[in-house]
Design an enzyme around this catalytic site. Structure first.
Site, PDB file in Angstrom:
ATOM      1  N   ARG A  62       0.675  -1.164  -0.115  1.00 20.65           N
ATOM      2  CA  ARG A  62       0.003   0.096   0.037  1.00 20.65           C
ATOM      3  C   ARG A  62       0.849   1.351  -0.055  1.00 20.65           C
ATOM      4  NH1 ARG A  62      -1.385   1.785   4.681  1.00 20.65           N
ATOM      5  NH2 ARG A  62      -2.272  -0.109   5.514  1.00 20.65           N
ATOM      6  N   TYR A 115     -16.701  16.654 -15.699  1.00 16.48           N
ATOM      7  CA  TYR A 115     -16.762  15.330 -16.025  1.00 16.48           C
ATOM      8  C   TYR A 115     -17.800  14.831 -14.608  1.00 16.48           C
ATOM      9  CZ  TYR A 115     -16.315  10.151 -15.340  1.00 16.48           C
ATOM     10  OH  TYR A 115     -16.444   8.773 -15.269  1.00 16.48           O
ATOM     11  N   ASP A 187      -7.489  18.761 -14.473  1.00 17.52           N
ATOM     12  CA  ASP A 187      -7.823  17.168 -14.915  1.00 17.52           C
ATOM     13  C   ASP A 187      -7.239  17.381 -16.441  1.00 17.52           C
ATOM     14  OD1 ASP A 187      -9.026  15.067 -16.030  1.00 17.52           O
ATOM     15  OD2 ASP A 187     -10.573  15.203 -14.726  1.00 17.52           O
ATOM     16  N   LYS A 212      -8.469   6.212 -19.379  1.00 20.00           N
ATOM     17  CA  LYS A 212      -8.553   6.901 -20.814  1.00 20.00           C
ATOM     18  C   LYS A 212      -7.316   6.608 -21.590  1.00 20.00           C
ATOM     19  CE  LYS A 212     -12.333   7.437 -18.573  1.00 20.00           C
ATOM     20  NZ  LYS A 212     -12.803   8.656 -17.758  1.00 20.00           N
TER      21      LYS A 212
HETATM   22  C1  PLP Z   1     -13.303   9.301 -16.467  1.00 26.64           C
HETATM   23  C2  PLP Z   1     -12.990  10.527 -16.169  1.00 26.64           C
HETATM   24  C3  PLP Z   1     -12.867  10.731 -14.902  1.00 26.64           C
HETATM   25  C4  PLP Z   1     -12.935   9.606 -13.727  1.00 26.64           C
HETATM   26  O1  PLP Z   1     -12.051   8.589 -13.810  1.00 26.64           O
HETATM   27  P1  PLP Z   1     -12.512   6.970 -13.482  1.00 26.64           P
HETATM   28  O2  PLP Z   1     -10.878   6.239 -13.899  1.00 26.64           O
HETATM   29  O3  PLP Z   1     -13.575   6.709 -14.198  1.00 26.64           O
HETATM   30  O4  PLP Z   1     -12.581   7.009 -11.909  1.00 26.64           O
HETATM   31  C5  PLP Z   1     -12.492  11.930 -14.500  1.00 26.64           C
HETATM   32  N1  PLP Z   1     -12.165  12.997 -15.299  1.00 26.64           N
HETATM   33  C6  PLP Z   1     -12.496  12.889 -16.621  1.00 26.64           C
HETATM   34  C7  PLP Z   1     -12.416  13.932 -17.500  1.00 26.64           C
HETATM   35  C8  PLP Z   1     -12.808  11.446 -16.973  1.00 26.64           C
HETATM   36  O5  PLP Z   1     -12.942  11.333 -18.391  1.00 26.64           O
END
Ligand code: PLP
Length: 402
Positions: A62, A115, A187, A212
């Site tokens: 962890r 998001y 982000d 992604k």
């Molecule tokens: C998918 C996504 C998230 C969340 O991520 P997870 O891996 O699904 O928890 C946050 N911000 C954006 C822009 C995303 O596309």
């Protein structure tokens, strides 16, 4: 552990280009076998050479795991930050970051087309904890400035935004946040570090859903954080240290196999992104000419309201497109259901083309809020298939249904 010199090996790849860093940063051949790919250290605990005699700093997975360390060093090198942190999901990363930066009574400025899951985190998890937020149109610097309060500690930015592909001016927003004593978090999921490096533009912290483009193959869920060197909070705490503490204390870490998959994805990020962008540009051109399409949202279009900003801060304009169709929600949902090569599905950033209806799928949780999206909107995550096939499939659906 951040204070262990062995875990924070000096980055010898700093002077190299993006793809060289993606392939080599944090990925020295394995010290015990010479394996050129960091092994999946599927292990929870480590032999100590006498009490406290840790080998290379590893004690318990962890706290740190060699496969995760490799990914964390790689993403830090790609974003140009001090340290990277890998998590079980993008939202786990964001939750850990927000709890590291904020306390009850603090305030955050949140983008108006964030998001959906991020907004839910702010609205349904952080609000009950005592952290308030205001929503601002993030493409409009003055709207962000107006939303700032004395208690604002974080300005949260997504750019490009999801699903309307809005563009925020990272440098201008960094100035606005810093004047108010707040940190700017970006982000960077939609752009990926290949197309946009927010820290170099003045942002303080970058987050990713590694699910992604970073992972890139729709086979792993993960999250990443990268902090800028020397960063301190308004309470004069060391941000990198605090995020590291919370990563271990909250424990939402990436497992070794997930870390390994994301690391493998990062190696090909540059070539994948070039192809995503090539395909997206051709598809935008096709959509603009189709009579059933009423609007196309893509930052690469000169008609996009913040095209100039996008051109300044991004290398290219990415693989995400959204568009609106004649006939409203009914037609939009049918188009999504009747493509064949484009798979109907949530998520984005994988090699395969995905199509979805944000209003009923990814953004269903924000219906009825300020973040509600148009009902005739379709979102495309452009894959790296042959673009002629992708266009032909969209054409057959749009010709029949619009
Ligand atoms: C998918 C996504 C998230 C969340 O991520 P997870 O891996 O699904 O928890 C946050 N911000 C954006 C822009 C995303 O596309």
């Amino acid at each position: 552990m951040p204070d262990d010199p062995d875990l924070a090996a000096p980055d010898t790849t700093a002077a190299l280009g993006f793809s060289s860093r993606a392939i080599h940063a944090g990925q020295e051949p394995d010290p015990s076998t010479g394996a050129v790919v960091p092994p999946i250290y599927q292990v929870s605990t480590y032999k100590q050479d006498g009490i406290g005699g840790l080998r290379r700093g590893y004690e318990y997975s962890r706290s740190a795991n060699p496969t995760r360390t490799a990914l964390e060093e790689c993403i830090a090198a790609l974003e140009g930050g001090e340290r990277g942190f890998a998590f079980a999901s993008g939202l786990a990363a964001q939750d850990t970051l927000l709890r590291a930066l904020l306390r009850p009574g603090d305030h955050v400025v949140v983008p108006s087309d964030a998001y959906g899951g991020t907004y839910r985190l702010f609205n349904q998890v952080l609000v009950p904890w005592g952290v308030e937020h205001d929503i601002a149109a993030i493409a409009d610097v003055e709207s962000v400035r107006a939303a700032i309060r004395p208690e604002t500690k974080v300005v949260w930015v997504e750019t490009p935004t999801n699903p309307l592909l809005g563009i925020a001016d990272i440098s201008a927003l960094a100035e606005v946040a810093h004047e108010a004593g707040a940190l700017l978090v970006v982000d960077n999921t939609f752009a990926s570090p290949y197309l946009q490096q927010p820290l170099a533009l003045g942002a303080d912290i970058v987050t990713h859903s590694a699910t992604k483009y970073a992972g890139g193959h729709s086979d792993v869920v993960g999250g990443l954080i990268v902090t800028k060197a020397g960063l301190r909070t308004a309470r004069d705490e060391d941000v990198t240290e605090r995020v590291g503490f919370h990563q271990n204390a909250m424990g939402a870490v990436a497992g070794p196999f997930d870390a390994w998959l994301v690391l493998r994805g990062l190696k090909t990020l540059a070539v994948r992104m070039e192809r995503h962008c090539d395909n997206a540009e051709a598809i935008v051109e096709f959509l603009q000419r189709h009579p059933g399409v009423t609007a196309v949202h893509y930052p690469g279009l000169p008609s996009h309201p913040n095209h100039d900003v996008a051109a300044r801060q991004m290398a290219r304009f990415g693989g995400m497109i959204s568009f609106q169709v004649k006939g409203g929600e009914d037609v939009a949902t049918k188009v999504c259901a009747e493509t064949e090569l484009w798979t109907l599905g949530e998520s984005l950033g994988g090699v395969e083309a995905l199509i979805e209806h944000p209003g009923r799928m990814t953004h269903a949780s924000v219906a009825g809020t300020a973040l509600e999206v148009p009902s005739d909107l379709i979102r495309l995550s452009v894959g790296i298939e042959d673009v002629d096939d992708l266009i032909a499939d969209l054409r057959q659906a749009l010709d029949r249904l619009t």
